[in-house]
Design a protein around this motif. Sequence first.
Motif, PDB file in Angstrom:
ATOM      1  N   GLU A 282      38.795  18.951-108.282  1.00 28.85           N
ATOM      2  CA  GLU A 282      37.934  18.178-109.181  1.00 28.85           C
ATOM      3  C   GLU A 282      36.595  17.864-108.522  1.00 28.85           C
ATOM      4  O   GLU A 282      35.538  17.967-109.152  1.00 28.85           O
ATOM      5  N   ARG A 283      36.655  17.487-107.260  1.00 32.29           N
ATOM      6  CA  ARG A 283      35.426  17.167-106.524  1.00 32.29           C
ATOM      7  C   ARG A 283      34.531  18.403-106.413  1.00 32.29           C
ATOM      8  O   ARG A 283      33.307  18.323-106.587  1.00 32.29           O
ATOM      9  N   ALA A 284      35.145  19.549-106.145  1.00 35.18           N
ATOM     10  CA  ALA A 284      34.373  20.780-105.994  1.00 35.18           C
ATOM     11  C   ALA A 284      33.694  21.192-107.286  1.00 35.18           C
ATOM     12  O   ALA A 284      32.641  21.845-107.275  1.00 35.18           O
ATOM     13  N   ALA A 285      34.290  20.817-108.408  1.00 35.03           N
ATOM     14  CA  ALA A 285      33.725  21.206-109.700  1.00 35.03           C
ATOM     15  C   ALA A 285      32.603  20.291-110.163  1.00 35.03           C
ATOM     16  O   ALA A 285      31.864  20.641-111.093  1.00 35.03           O
ATOM     17  N   GLU A 286      32.451  19.115-109.517  1.00 35.55           N
ATOM     18  CA  GLU A 286      31.477  18.149-110.027  1.00 35.55           C
ATOM     19  C   GLU A 286      30.311  17.856-109.075  1.00 35.55           C
ATOM     20  O   GLU A 286      29.287  17.331-109.500  1.00 35.55           O
ATOM     21  N   ARG A 287      30.435  18.200-107.797  1.00 37.26           N
ATOM     22  CA  ARG A 287      29.400  17.851-106.828  1.00 37.26           C
ATOM     23  C   ARG A 287      28.431  19.004-106.595  1.00 37.26           C
ATOM     24  O   ARG A 287      28.831  20.178-106.588  1.00 37.26           O
ATOM     25  N   ILE A 288      27.194  18.661-106.372  1.00 40.39           N
ATOM     26  CA  ILE A 288      26.146  19.668-106.162  1.00 40.39           C
ATOM     27  C   ILE A 288      25.482  19.428-104.812  1.00 40.39           C
ATOM     28  O   ILE A 288      25.157  18.296-104.440  1.00 40.39           O
ATOM     29  N   ALA A 289      25.293  20.521-104.059  1.00 40.64           N
ATOM     30  CA  ALA A 289      24.576  20.442-102.780  1.00 40.64           C
ATOM     31  C   ALA A 289      23.752  21.717-102.605  1.00 40.64           C
ATOM     32  O   ALA A 289      24.234  22.819-102.916  1.00 40.64           O
ATOM     33  N   PHE A 290      22.535  21.569-102.141  1.00 42.16           N
ATOM     34  CA  PHE A 290      21.658  22.712-101.901  1.00 42.16           C
ATOM     35  C   PHE A 290      21.511  23.588-103.145  1.00 42.16           C
ATOM     36  O   PHE A 290      21.477  24.810-103.079  1.00 42.16           O
ATOM     37  N   LYS A 295      31.994  24.302-105.986  1.00 41.89           N
ATOM     38  CA  LYS A 295      32.948  25.359-106.310  1.00 41.89           C
ATOM     39  C   LYS A 295      32.339  26.755-106.188  1.00 41.89           C
ATOM     40  O   LYS A 295      33.071  27.752-106.110  1.00 41.89           O
ATOM     41  N   ASP A 296      31.029  26.842-106.158  1.00 40.26           N
ATOM     42  CA  ASP A 296      30.366  28.136-106.071  1.00 40.26           C
ATOM     43  C   ASP A 296      30.138  28.600-104.638  1.00 40.26           C
ATOM     44  O   ASP A 296      29.657  29.710-104.412  1.00 40.26           O
ATOM     45  N   PHE A 297      30.473  27.752-103.678  1.00 34.94           N
ATOM     46  CA  PHE A 297      30.419  28.171-102.279  1.00 34.94           C
ATOM     47  C   PHE A 297      31.716  28.904-101.923  1.00 34.94           C
ATOM     48  O   PHE A 297      32.813  28.399-102.175  1.00 34.94           O
ATOM     49  N   SER A 298      31.591  30.069-101.335  1.00 30.89           N
ATOM     50  CA  SER A 298      32.775  30.857-100.979  1.00 30.89           C
ATOM     51  C   SER A 298      33.695  30.097-100.037  1.00 30.89           C
ATOM     52  O   SER A 298      34.923  30.163-100.160  1.00 30.89           O
ATOM     53  N   SER A 299      33.121  29.358 -99.089  1.00 29.05           N
ATOM     54  CA  SER A 299      33.945  28.630 -98.115  1.00 29.05           C
ATOM     55  C   SER A 299      34.813  27.576 -98.794  1.00 29.05           C
ATOM     56  O   SER A 299      35.969  27.355 -98.406  1.00 29.05           O
ATOM     57  N   ARG A 301      35.936  27.703-101.942  1.00 25.54           N
ATOM     58  CA  ARG A 301      37.000  28.416-102.663  1.00 25.54           C
ATOM     59  C   ARG A 301      38.101  28.843-101.698  1.00 25.54           C
ATOM     60  O   ARG A 301      39.296  28.800-102.028  1.00 25.54           O
ATOM     61  N   GLN A 302      37.706  29.280-100.494  1.00 23.75           N
ATOM     62  CA  GLN A 302      38.708  29.699 -99.517  1.00 23.75           C
ATOM     63  C   GLN A 302      39.586  28.519 -99.085  1.00 23.75           C
ATOM     64  O   GLN A 302      40.801  28.667 -98.932  1.00 23.75           O
ATOM     65  N   GLU A 303      38.966  27.354 -98.890  1.00 21.56           N
ATOM     66  CA  GLU A 303      39.731  26.166 -98.499  1.00 21.56           C
ATOM     67  C   GLU A 303      40.758  25.813 -99.581  1.00 21.56           C
ATOM     68  O   GLU A 303      41.900  25.467 -99.282  1.00 21.56           O
ATOM     69  N   ILE A 304      40.336  25.888-100.828  1.00 19.54           N
ATOM     70  CA  ILE A 304      41.223  25.560-101.937  1.00 19.54           C
ATOM     71  C   ILE A 304      42.328  26.603-102.071  1.00 19.54           C
ATOM     72  O   ILE A 304      43.509  26.268-102.264  1.00 19.54           O
ATOM     73  N   ALA A 305      41.975  27.868-101.937  1.00 19.30           N
ATOM     74  CA  ALA A 305      42.975  28.937-102.042  1.00 19.30           C
ATOM     75  C   ALA A 305      44.012  28.831-100.936  1.00 19.30           C
ATOM     76  O   ALA A 305      45.228  28.936-101.186  1.00 19.30           O
TER      77      ALA A 305
END
Length: 407
Positions: A282-290, A295-299, A301-305
């Motif tokens: 949920e946090r990955a889907a709502e927060r924006i950085a840079f 959720k659009d950072f590959s790293s 997605r890898q942590e979640i997977a």
Amino acid sequence: MNFEYSENIIALQEKLNAFFEEHILPVEKEVTAFNYDPKNLWQRWPGMEPLKEKAKEAGLWNLFLPKSYKELSPGLTNLEYAPLAEIMGRVLWSSEVFNCNAPDTGNMEVLAKYGTKEQQEQWLQPLMNGDIRSAFLMTEPQVASSDATNIETSITRDGDHYVINGRKWWSSGGMDPHCKIAIVMGKTDPNAARHLQQSMILVPMDTPGLKVIRPLSVFGFYDSPEGHAEIVLDNVRVSKENLILGEGRGFEIAQGRLGPGRIHHCMRLIGMAQRSLELMSERAAERIAFGKTFKDFSSIRQEIALSQCEIEQARLLTLSAADKMDREGNKTSKDLIAMIKIVAPNMALNVIDRAMQIHGGKGVGPDTPLAHFFVAARMLRLADGPDEVHMYQLGTSIIKKYTKTSI
């Protein structure tokens, strides 16, 4: 192995999830704030008893006790209880609502399996009803209690009584205002064979000579209201009728108690890790950085997977251990129990740590359950035997299995 759940267990899972949605999650922050407030230390959140009554009415009570205990049990196997305990693990304090909380579950199993009729009437029934809480006094500050034969507390026969002297700590449940009875492990015969020296005895918490010295915090968390206590037993005198099973049977009882207790902890750890994964998603889907959503950072997605892979691996190992316990008994399942007791806390720590990292500052603060999850998972690398003991014993068993070496 067939891990497909019956219609009855699926219905229980749905009922328990619905109970969480209606009664647990809406008050989670309120209960957590109450328990964390220093003014409320060792006090019970006022809404706990009404919640317990609702759980009883819903048929979600004492789900932990295996069906082998006949009239005392709701009739579930370890395998059937596993997904229910996982759901309870999603909120640390929720197990008490369903009377499925440690150390009471282990103490109830001891009394159900080994207690006399009188002991069951006096202590087991009130515990099963949720009228009282209990403590388990095994670990001691002076010795390495990971080797239970080191325990020094003395239990000395004196006519129709036993006199108990010793110091215990990390006595789970010892601070609870509703704690009325403790199961104490000590030595009745220090000269007997190594595993026949220990006994277990019932000690009411108001017995003269039993003194709670202090509460013990874990990384600053007191786990109020049940807590962990340091307790001195100074010439504590109880009736000989309080001895459980007989002199020299303490180690046997401990092994019978800790097998189910260990796997219950692992079931709840799966729930902590699963909820942590959901929160980090949920946090990955709502927060924006840079300029990008997390959720659009590959790293990310890898942590979640990787977290999902690790949770599912641990879940399946837990179910495998539970299944073997049901089919072949706790003793035959000791290797699988050891494996999951090693795997589950470390898996949970990894997943929770990733969730905390993705949450940033919020992840280590009081606004999510992640910090307390992390503390609980870290403690469970020690509780019911540290990793090193389980790995030592598991390694011994594996070597014996594949070689003719005598160890």
